[in-house]
Design a protein around this motif. Structure first.
Motif: not given
Length: 283
Positions: A32, A34, A80-81, A84-86, A189, A265
């Motif tokens: 995953c 960014r 992700w950022d 959030y997890l998208y 998160f 991640f």
């Protein structure tokens, strides 16, 4: 263990041996990255980051090779950022229908898409989200699995959840065949927590356990064009649903978090392949 091993093992179909001596497929893995810019949750997946993100492999039956491949395709991608997890899902479906429109109805009693997340991977304190084609959601928290005496906390909610659905077809209209529907989700998160469980904030190299399920029912259509779950003509009982998943469980039960896939991640913007071939140490 290096992430390249996880990826190669999943692609090669490497199996593991359980304590009971059973052969089980190795969990799927997903790297995953960014998101490059903010994601607008509208169900359309038209941001550049989404276009660069890789799809997972297509879903298989929950029991794996014990059952035939699903009749229709399902696949997922993630980003992700800092917040959030998208999650985005493509759900191919010739007949898109959904009627449950109240929060926390038992969404899986109709066709749905489901997310299961165990942030620290200890098989306890995990979260479930279900969503249908009209963007109605059902979420819950489990302190431990049902087989260990866990009781689902249905009043728990994913605070700040964002979700949207787009439909390529005609919702609740049996007169034609549809193509697919898309689900787009942003899970904060910080929301994956309770008063007794602190949130787990990922960093580069973090590994979570995650899985996705699609519940798909055979259906009937009445004279008014209303869909319903198909029943056995002799017994009158509802015909069991199909359960299609990303990482096969080997049994018809999603509540074995130890069999879920691995979400890895990476603190690198999606599409940046500068270090793609270098092994990453997973903590």
């Amino acid at each position: 263990m290096h992430y390249i091993y996880f990826m190669l093992a999943a692609m090669a179909g490497i199996t593991t041996i359980t304590a009971q001596g059973q052969t089980r497929p190795a969990p799927q893995s997903y790297m995953c990255n960014r998101a490059g810019k903010a994601i607008s949750i509208d169900g359309k997946l038209n941001e550049r980051s989404w276009k660069k993100a890789a799809w997972t492999s297509s879903f298989v039956d929950i029991e794996g090779d014990k059952k035939p491949l699903p009749l229709q395709e399902t696949r997922v991608k993630m980003l992700w950022d800092d917040q959030y997890l998208y999650i985005a899902a493509q759900i191919d479906e010739e007949h898109i229908w959904a009627y449950q429109d109240r929060k926390d109805q038992i969404v899986y009693l109709e066709n749905d898409f489901e997310v299961f997340i165990d942030p620290d991977g200890d098989t306890e304190n995990y979260y479930e989200l279900e969503i249908n084609a009209i963007n109605n959601t059902f979420d819950l928290f489990l302190p431990k699995t049902y087989r260990k005496g866990g009781k689902a906390q249905l009043k728990w909610n994913i605070q700040g959840l964002k979700s949207a659905v787009s439909v390529n077809g005609t919702l609740n209209d049996a007169r034609d065949k549809d193509k697919r529907w898309f689900v787009e989700i942003a899970i904060p998160f910080e929301s994956l927590s309770t008063e007794h469980v602190k949130p787990v904030i990922p960093a580069d190299g973090s590994e979570w356990r995650i899985n996705f399920s699609r519940v798909n029912w055979q259906h009937d259509v009445d004279q008014q064009g209303h869909y319903s779950r198909k029943r056995n003509a002799e017994t009158g009982k509802v015909i069991p649903e199909y359960n299609w998943v990303w990482s096969p469980q080997g049994i018809i039960n999603m509540h074995y978090p130890e069999y879920w896939g691995k979400l890895l991640f990476r603190d690198e913007e999606v599409g940046n392949r500068s270090n793609a071939d270098k092994p990453r140490q997973v903590q």
